[in-house]
Scaffold this active site. Sequence first.
Site, PDB file in Angstrom:
ATOM      1  N   LYS A  52       0.806  -1.077   0.039  1.00 33.41           N
ATOM      2  CA  LYS A  52       0.104  -0.110  -0.036  1.00 33.41           C
ATOM      3  C   LYS A  52       0.949   1.149  -0.247  1.00 33.41           C
ATOM      4  CE  LYS A  52      -3.747  -2.600   2.138  1.00 33.41           C
ATOM      5  NZ  LYS A  52      -4.769  -2.637   3.490  1.00 33.41           N
ATOM      6  N   GLN A  96      -4.870  -1.315   9.621  1.00 32.44           N
ATOM      7  CA  GLN A  96      -4.627  -2.609   9.143  1.00 32.44           C
ATOM      8  C   GLN A  96      -5.312  -3.640   9.932  1.00 32.44           C
ATOM      9  OE1 GLN A  96      -3.485  -3.152   6.008  1.00 32.44           O
ATOM     10  NE2 GLN A  96      -3.904  -5.385   6.253  1.00 32.44           N
ATOM     11  N   ASP A 119     -11.179   3.024   3.771  1.00 37.47           N
ATOM     12  CA  ASP A 119     -11.333   1.396   4.092  1.00 37.47           C
ATOM     13  C   ASP A 119     -12.785   1.277   3.909  1.00 37.47           C
ATOM     14  OD1 ASP A 119      -9.484  -0.502   3.670  1.00 37.47           O
ATOM     15  OD2 ASP A 119      -8.790  -0.263   5.712  1.00 37.47           O
TER      16      ASP A 119
END
Length: 282
Positions: A52, A96, A119
């Site tokens: 990422k 994450q 997200d």
Amino acid sequence: MQLIDGKKLANKIHAKVAKEVETLKSEKNITPGLAVILVGDNPASQAYVKMKAKACKEVGFYSIVHEMPESITQDEIIATIEMMNNNPRIDGILVQLPLPKHIDTTKILEVVDPKKDVDGFHPYNVGRMVTGLDSFVACTPLGVMEMFKEYNIELQGKDICVVGASNIVGKPMANLLVNANATVTTTHIYTKDLASHTSKADIVIVGAGVPNLIKKDMVKDGAIVIDIGINKLDSGKLVGDVDFDGVAPKCSFITPVPGGVGPMTIAMLLVNTLKSAKSRGL
Ligand code: GUN
């Protein structure tokens, strides 16, 4: 059988994002910024975060990775997120997952400012997505929707089986498909007869995290199969949830692993972060 090339589509999206970043920088003096929180030393999470960060760099984003030890407290994570919520250089915040067991993941995700929730995991965005309102949508299911668009795969009226009902993949995936007027079945670990559902579907989308879960006798001829699984075998080989060699010859379209849905997840993270940067100050 046609392969759905996620790598190629993701590269195309990266290039488009990079171009838009240049315009945003020169016209509005805005550099999109992404902050990633990585807790502990899960090797898969470390690998994803590295990919990422690399993608952010390639398209000209400002990005930071905030690493925290496994022993971190929930309050310390919350304080870090609040700092990022208030940092004007940061347009997107990504925690994450998975988090260590002593951390309440729901609580953490609720602290992220919904306007920076690239997200799409905050209940505010989940609720808006389900009702079809503008929202941040979870990157993996959003990436799958982009693949359907790119390959002109019609969804309206199709029978679609989503295998797996996680909050970050299966549930948002199923809701996006309902909003696209498909007839959707969601299966999960308590489903009595998985094959009876997958074998009736025009499209099978699998995100269960079980290697070789879907075998050739479980899909119908001409089916479209999307494999969201990424499993590392003891040999080190990366495989999806679908027995590709057995299933692929029966399909009209299928995604490979690697090079299918995986790269699309990162591409959509860039798209979501760019979208957030564009709405800075609004
Ligand atoms: N863990 C597995 N997939 C994802 C994802 O898309 N986002 C985050 N934040 N964590 C993940």
